[in-house]
Motif scaffolding. Structure first.
Motif: not given
Length: 333
Positions: A21-22, A24-25, A269, A272, A277, A319, A322, A326
């Motif tokens: 969930r997080r 890439p951030l 991206l 993110a 998301g 990305v 992810a 997700r």
């Protein structure tokens, strides 16, 4: 004690969930901190201003892709995707540059011609996906290849320099210190956000992208809405040609390749930066800005251009991975 141990989720699944969930951030934040420490001038006004100018055309094409994803769904294979946007934007850039330089065509006419051409390719994508029944990724990839060839014919595969006063004004004008190109980009973003969030068309389009079967059952002509997203993407690609001509002071061969990488990275991206998301117009703008800051930051750190593209490729893989993780997590819930 044993009951509590059973109810508490294991550490590994929680870590996987957090990364899905997080992830890439977290990478974005880590790279921003790293570049702020190692790249001299990374957070300086000059670099931020240059990044805004650089990000503006990327943000436009990323917004076009975001509209297609929002309407068709975020599954890269069977959902909404439009890989032809960078190529049609590059074609419009070549057309505008050639018309201004070789034929002395008035700026408004040359720009309108560029938008007309990109819109027609958007209509072609809509027909291929909506009527012929091709998958969007294959249809738009085929159009991308064809348009790249057409661009080479139109431009003669050469650089075309543009010195039109209006183009120079778009390149050099600042409004309260903000580049005019960035202001124009934000205006387009505001219009698209308003259309998506405040109009019946936008709300129905989001319903189609969220659950196509449910939207169809509710009486929404889902296929027609999906087709419309390709036309909108075509129009936005045409608008981006103005910023591309201004940014590069003309047209150069091969700009579609770099634009493709930056568009895909910025769009996905950008997800993110959102709470759920998901791909959004606003997230695409933030994604484009980060891509520009990343590129400039790596160059300030004296990283070779080839490695800059390598970093972007790794980020795209991260990305997409992810997003897949997700989606798997949500399907198991």
């Amino acid at each position: 004690m044993s009951a509590l141990a059973v109810e508490r989720p294991a550490l590994a699944p929680r870590v996987r969930s957090l990364l899905a969930r997080r992830g890439p951030l977290l990478v974005v934040l880590a790279m921003t901190v790293y570049l702020a420490v190692t790249a001299k001038g990374f957070l300086g006004l000059a670099n931020v201003t240059a990044s805004l100018t650089q990000a503006a055309p990327v943000a436009l094409v990323a917004m076009g892709l975001a509209i297609v994803v929002i309407g068709g769904g975020d599954d890269v294979v069977v959902g909404g995707i439009d890989l032809s946007i960078p190529a049609t934007a590059a074609l419009a850039t070549a057309i505008v540059s050639d018309q201004l330089t070789s034929y002395g065509t008035p700026f408004a006419v040359a720009f309108a011609l560029g938008i007309l051409v990109t819109t027609l390719f958007g209509v072609l994508n809509a027909i291929l996906v909506g009527w012929v029944g091709l998958s969007s990724i294959l249809a738009t990839l085929a159009v991308y290849v064809a348009v790249v060839g057409i661009t080479r014919v139109v431009s003669g595969n050469r650089r075309i320099d543009v010195t039109d006063p209006l183009v120079v004004a778009v390149r050099d004008t600042r409004i309260v210190g903000i580049p005019l190109a960035a202001v124009l980009m934000l205006i387009v973003a505001a219009v698209l956000v308003f259309v998506l969030a405040r109009t019946p068309y936008g709300l129905r389009l989001q319903a189609v992208g969220g659950n196509r079967d449910a939207a169809t059952f509710a009486g929404i002509p889902a296929q027609r809405y999906i087709m419309s997203t390709f036309v909108i993407a075509g129009v936005v690609a045409g608008l981006s040609s103005l910023l591309l001509v201004a940014r590069g002071s003309g047209s150069s061969p091969g700009i579609d390749e770099r634009l493709m990488v930056d568009m895909v990275l910025a769009t996905f991206l950008g997800a993110a930066f959102t709470r759920r998301g998901t791909v959004t117009v606003f997230g695409s703008v933030l994604g484009a800005l980060f891509v520009a800051l990343l590129s400039n930051g790596l160059i300030l750190s004296r990283v070779a251009n080839a490695w800059v593209d390598g970093f972007k490729g790794v980020l795209i893989l991260l990305v997409v991975a992810a997003a897949a993780a997700r989606k798997n997590e949500e399907s198991r819930a």
